[in-house]
Design an enzyme around this catalytic site. Structure first.
Site, mmCIF file in Angstrom:
data_model
loop_
_atom_site.group_PDB
_atom_site.id
_atom_site.type_symbol
_atom_site.label_atom_id
_atom_site.label_comp_id
_atom_site.label_asym_id
_atom_site.label_seq_id
_atom_site.Cartn_x
_atom_site.Cartn_y
_atom_site.Cartn_z
ATOM 1 N N ASN A 29 36.590 44.047 33.626
ATOM 2 C CA ASN A 29 36.590 44.071 32.163
ATOM 3 C C ASN A 29 35.713 42.990 31.528
ATOM 4 O O ASN A 29 35.144 43.213 30.461
ATOM 5 C CB ASN A 29 38.036 43.904 31.677
ATOM 6 N N TYR A 77 22.566 44.153 26.398
ATOM 7 C CA TYR A 77 23.925 44.722 26.516
ATOM 8 C C TYR A 77 23.853 46.214 26.851
ATOM 9 O O TYR A 77 24.555 46.690 27.755
ATOM 10 C CB TYR A 77 24.658 44.483 25.199
ATOM 11 N N ASP A 79 39.921 34.720 34.384
ATOM 12 C CA ASP A 79 39.134 34.454 33.174
ATOM 13 C C ASP A 79 38.575 33.042 33.286
ATOM 14 O O ASP A 79 39.062 32.239 34.105
ATOM 15 C CB ASP A 79 40.025 34.576 31.908
ATOM 16 N N THR A 92 38.527 42.648 18.550
ATOM 17 C CA THR A 92 38.840 41.574 19.504
ATOM 18 C C THR A 92 38.085 40.323 19.062
ATOM 19 O O THR A 92 37.302 40.367 18.109
ATOM 20 C CB THR A 92 38.384 41.930 20.937
ATOM 21 N N ASP A 146 35.220 32.941 37.207
ATOM 22 C CA ASP A 146 33.968 33.295 36.542
ATOM 23 C C ASP A 146 33.412 34.501 37.298
ATOM 24 O O ASP A 146 33.049 34.370 38.476
ATOM 25 C CB ASP A 146 33.003 32.106 36.597
ATOM 26 N N VAL A 147 33.344 35.642 36.638
ATOM 27 C CA VAL A 147 32.958 36.872 37.360
ATOM 28 C C VAL A 147 31.507 36.855 37.840
ATOM 29 O O VAL A 147 31.114 37.708 38.625
ATOM 30 C CB VAL A 147 33.191 38.159 36.520
#
Ligand SMILES: NC(=O)c1ccc[n+]([C@@H]2O[C@H](COP(=O)([O-])OP(=O)(O)OC[C@H]3O[C@@H](n4cnc5c(N)ncnc54)[C@H](O)[C@@H]3O)[C@@H](O)[C@H]2O)c1
Length: 266
Positions: A88, A154, A38, A189, A61-62
């Site tokens: 995720n 998105y 994360d 969340t 950092d993806v």
């Protein structure tokens, strides 16, 4: 404890919060060892303190390929292999296409789509090399199949994640790697907390969900656990909705609600 993923090694991105944290907790509770990545190092440290030796945290950092490659390598160097990966990390924005800032569009697509691609790439390569197979789960969204006004970046990125998942399943299947996608509806969340802070912000979601409520992150983690485990041994290239049936109705008009609130605030 059912012997679903005991002794397996998993990588989870976006593990410091929400769905990723629930997945990491559930995997450890089921006897797996987890490498959690994360950008939120404080959140990761809190989870590491909670989960103990079965969990290793790393800043990742993806959207940065070297970070994702290191995360996958960590699974092998600390726990001796990689059986499961959960792509995720993700998040959205609110803007209509005709007004959309291009940099913000790129940020969302980079996070949701390129982050999933890099996770699939490096986890898939590691699993193919061992010859032991594995399971990759991508977290898409109800918005992959149900459009929402003001959610173009998105929706487009999450629909692309589903396509990416299907191609990955085709390419990695011969190596015994299953690749599936989960499409949650509204989950409580930190990403969605502003809806609860807005009067009536959740009502339209609940009205458009046959089960008449929203989900908790643990309910998504249960489905991820199933797909990660051998109980799903012949499941690949599938999209699993975890939306209380919301796909059968319509997506709430969140952008109008935001615009009304902005108007009320000025
Ligand atoms: N909450 C919902 O209603 C919902 C619905 C459908 C899909 N999803 C998807 O579920 C996934 C998790 O969302 P959530 O609701 O748990 O959100 P969250 O905000 O609670 O958690 C997301 C985590 O990702 C991390 N992150 C953000 N950018 C990152 C990056 N570049 N690299 C690594 N980590 C990064 C954040 O620090 C955070 O810990 C996302 O892909 C999201 O799109 C959520």
């Amino acid at each position: 404890m059912a012997d679903r993923i005991v002794g397996k090694v998993a990588v989870v991105t976006g593990a410091a919060s929400g769905i990723g944290r629930a997945v990491a907790r559930r995997f450890v509770a089921e006897g797996a060892r987890v490498v959690g990545g994360d950008i939120d190092e404080v959140g990761l440290a809190a989870l590491a303190a909670e989960l103990g030796d079965a969990f290793v945290a790393a800043r990742c950092d993806v959207t940065v390929e070297a970070d994702v490659a290191s995360l996958v390598e960590l699974a092998t160097s600390r726990f001796g292999g990689l059986d499961i990966a959960v792509a995720n990390a993700g998040g959205g924005t609110a803007a209509e296409l005709a007004d959309h800032d291009f940099a913000e569009w790129r940020r969302v697509v980079d996070l949701c789509l390129h982050g999933a691609f890099l996770t699939v790439k490096h986890a898939g390569a590691a699993m193919r090399t061992t010859g032991l197979g594995g399971s990759i789960v991508t977290i898409a969204s109800l918005n992959a199949v149900q459009p929402g006004r003001g959610m173009g970046a998105y929706c487009a990125a999450k629909a692309a994640v589903v396509a990416l998942t299907e191609v990955a399943a085709m390419e990695l299947g011969p190596a015994g790697v299953r690749v599936n996608s989960v499409a949650p509806g509204l989950v409580r969340t930190s990403a969605t907390s502003r809806l609860w802070n807005r009067p009536g912000g959740v009502d339209e979601f609940v009205e458009n969900t046959p089960l008449g409520r929203f989900a908790e992150p643990e309910e998504v983690a249960s489905v991820v656990l199933f797909l990660a485990s051998d109980e799903a041994s012949f499941v690949s290239a599938s999209l699993y909705g975890v939306d209380g049936g919301a796909r059968t109705k319509r997506y709430p008009d969140t952008i109008s609600a935001i615009q009304r609130l902005r108007g009320a605030a000025t």
